[in-house]
Write a protein that holds these residues in place. Structure first.
Motif, mmCIF file in Angstrom:
data_model
loop_
_atom_site.group_PDB
_atom_site.id
_atom_site.type_symbol
_atom_site.label_atom_id
_atom_site.label_comp_id
_atom_site.label_asym_id
_atom_site.label_seq_id
_atom_site.Cartn_x
_atom_site.Cartn_y
_atom_site.Cartn_z
ATOM 1 N N GLU B 76 0.828 -1.215 0.000
ATOM 2 C CA GLU B 76 0.000 0.000 0.000
ATOM 3 C C GLU B 76 0.864 1.268 0.000
ATOM 4 O O GLU B 76 0.504 2.255 -0.627
ATOM 5 C CB GLU B 76 -0.951 -0.007 1.199
ATOM 6 C CG GLU B 76 -2.094 -1.020 1.082
ATOM 7 C CD GLU B 76 -3.043 -0.713 -0.079
ATOM 8 O OE1 GLU B 76 -3.279 0.462 -0.375
ATOM 9 O OE2 GLU B 76 -3.541 -1.678 -0.695
ATOM 10 N N ILE B 77 1.988 1.247 0.701
ATOM 11 C CA ILE B 77 2.873 2.430 0.721
ATOM 12 C C ILE B 77 3.429 2.678 -0.685
ATOM 13 O O ILE B 77 3.386 3.805 -1.189
ATOM 14 C CB ILE B 77 4.029 2.233 1.742
ATOM 15 C CG1 ILE B 77 3.464 2.259 3.178
ATOM 16 C CG2 ILE B 77 5.096 3.309 1.568
ATOM 17 C CD1 ILE B 77 4.468 1.854 4.259
ATOM 18 N N ALA B 80 0.678 4.019 -2.958
ATOM 19 C CA ALA B 80 0.358 5.432 -2.734
ATOM 20 C C ALA B 80 1.434 6.334 -3.338
ATOM 21 O O ALA B 80 1.118 7.354 -3.972
ATOM 22 C CB ALA B 80 0.215 5.701 -1.236
ATOM 23 N N CYS B 81 2.717 5.973 -3.166
ATOM 24 C CA CYS B 81 3.812 6.785 -3.731
ATOM 25 C C CYS B 81 3.733 6.791 -5.257
ATOM 26 O O CYS B 81 3.913 7.826 -5.903
ATOM 27 C CB CYS B 81 5.173 6.237 -3.298
ATOM 28 S SG CYS B 81 5.529 6.476 -1.540
#
Lengths: 360, 360
Positions: B76-77, B80-81
């Motif tokens: 998820e990180i 998002a980036c």
């Protein structure tokens, strides 16, 4: 070029270093949560604390990621840490793929188990029976007003409200017909028909609307009827392979549905809370005015005041009950005094609970 | 008690401090990704790099969170980036709520836009036309074998494979009938019937099975037929409000479906890769043995070898084509030599691409 290649290598090394730190910190966070779980005997879910964390994240976020993206990541981090200590079961109004499921995951993250229920009453019963820790039910739409069934059940159930979720809702006109002009019937849930009333009057003034049990059912009917159309979300269009003739046809572009989280207890103070209650006034002039006076006198803001026939109170002397949302927590001094005065003058008061306002 | 209260305050302060650090690091990570995006003109998605990060996270994870939970958070990180620099559109075999959607989100995280397609061919066309950046299609089930349509399309399309996803699949028997004994027909997709063959022979040997277009369609039929049952996933049971009579009835408890990610390009080397290709042998004794020899001689492991009628090659002199998965990247020295030799002796070779093995 060689310079850019060098910079790319340096940037990627920077990201690797950050990822190591992130992993270390996330693990350390899970350890601290675990220690809290030991002290509190596994019972570590605190809605007010989660709301504070999510609010704080948005306030301190300086970009480049948008606040909602960072809140989503922290939602998932908290969800994973919590799942380790206290595996939660969340009941919601199914089927899977509905807005209620999205609301449940927005509030609890993806780590818990989610149990779809076939009706709003089943969500209440599942939580009451202890087969789920929390339930998520729709209570209010910003265009169309209250979801009656949920309100009636809040009146009769012993469950409390411990959280709220706000979800943007978009509607689409979908049909196998060649164009909106060829449509002879529009199927949808009464709520959704209400939310698209203006668009329908402007674009399809002569076409009859048919209220059905759910938007999914509407899409199913439209799939079988070449001259029928449904108003529903994208998931239903995809499920029934219905072409979308017009997208985002809701009258209010900020159309949102509000859900509440129900449980055996409400939430502690988070600093930015809401309190819901149901009360009644006797059927005499000035009675309602008197009720409202108790809040006004103590500077308590009211964000919602809605009347509804008192179906849930068999044989009660009141014809109407009022659903009231107040700003603040029942433990706040001014609200506590107002509640005491309300109980003295109202025919009936049921506190539904205090809970943090939706954090994102 | 006072001591525990003090410790709780200290632990929560510790978590607050960690959250501040996490926020700072996630933002810094997004900034570095943004700078990479500037150098690479927005085109920063590299499947091999993501696979390396996810693998590394699992290796370095020392708990207490399970590796899969930490990989989900980093998924998820990264998602998002990436969304900040390069908003991705992912096509998958719809409708929403299917295993294919789960596979797409497992691989890409939840930040991209997801486009459901009504057929596997539409997923290919959507990516070919540039209306989606990537497509996700099922290719193989660990019990039932290949998904024919995807293989035929890989043969005829110019798209490459740039990733794979492995997803555990569970099947359930669902019906409005009072018990399995009252069921007169079992509906399901042919793949799912195959995956539950043993269970069906043991528990319902005399009940006819009916192969239908999808498990969702099977559930719809079962919902209309009091003597009918469907084999499908939980989402379908919930959607059609069908009671589950027996859960997890798949013959292989490790039943998984393998999906591939298709795009206009394959992936760079990640250190733990797979290479897929299609080749043919002329219809003479020893021809297949000769093909396999090219891999064996250069120490290249083969993880899959599957023959299929050569439908996609109109007027070709070959009756069969072979779908081959090899361990390693096409840029690895030994695999490169083996491929050169294969091209010299096979009737036809089509490289489908090299890509990182599923990271979780």
């Amino acid at each position: 070029m060689a310079g850019e290649q060098k910079e790319l290598v340096r940037l990627r090394e920077g990201i690797d270093h950050i990822d190591d730190e992130l992993l270390r910190l996330i693990s350390e966070r899970a350890q601290l949560a675990h220690r809290i779980g030991e002290i509190k005997h596994g019972n570590i879910y605190r809605p007010e604390r989660e709301a504070q964390v999510l609010r704080g994240i948005a306030e301190r976020n300086t970009g480049p990621l948008p606040a909602a993206a960072v809140q989503h990541l922290f939602r998932e981090i908290m969800s994973a840490c919590l799942a380790l200590e206290q595996p939660l079961v969340i009941a919601y109004l199914g089927p899977a793929g509905t807005y209620s499921e999205s609301a449940a995951k927005k509030h609890f993250g993806t780590a818990p188990s989610f149990t779809p229920c076939v009706a709003i009453g089943d969500v209440f019963r599942t939580v009451e029976a202890g087969n789920a820790d929390y339930g998520v039910v729709p209570v209010e739409n910003s265009t169309e007003g209250a979801v009656g069934r949920s309100l009636d059940l809040l009146l009769s159930s012993s469950l409390k409200i411990c959280g709220e979720v706000s979800l943007p809702i978009h509607h689409n006109l979908m049909s196998r017909a060649a164009s909106a002009a060829a449509v002879k019937n529009v199927y949808s849930h009464a709520q959704s028909l209400g939310q698209c009333h203006e668009w329908l009057s402007r674009n399809m003034p002569l076409v009859p609307t048919v209220a059905v049990a759910s938007n999914a059912e509407a899409a199913r009917l439209a799939a079988e009827d070449m001259e029928g159309a449904a108003i529903a979300g994208e998931a239903a269009a995809s499920l029934y392979e219905l072409p979308i003739l017009a997208a985002n046809i809701e009258d209010d572009p900020n159309n949102t549905t509000r859900f509440v989280v129900i449980a055996h207890h409400d939430a502690g103070p988070s600093g930015k809370d809401r309190t819901s209650l149901i009360c009644s006034a006797q059927n005499r002039p000035g009675a309602v005015y008197e009720l409202l006076g108790t809040f006004a006198r103590h500077g308590v803001s009211m964000s919602r005041f809605e009347s509804r026939p008192a179906r849930g109170l068999g044989g009660s002397p009141w014809e109407y009950v009022f659903y009231v949302d107040l700003e603040g927590h029942r433990l706040d001094a001014s609200l506590a005094v107002a509640l005491t005065e309300l109980k003295a003058c109202a025919g009936f008061v049921k506190e539904l609970g205090s809970y943090p306002r939706a954090a994102f």
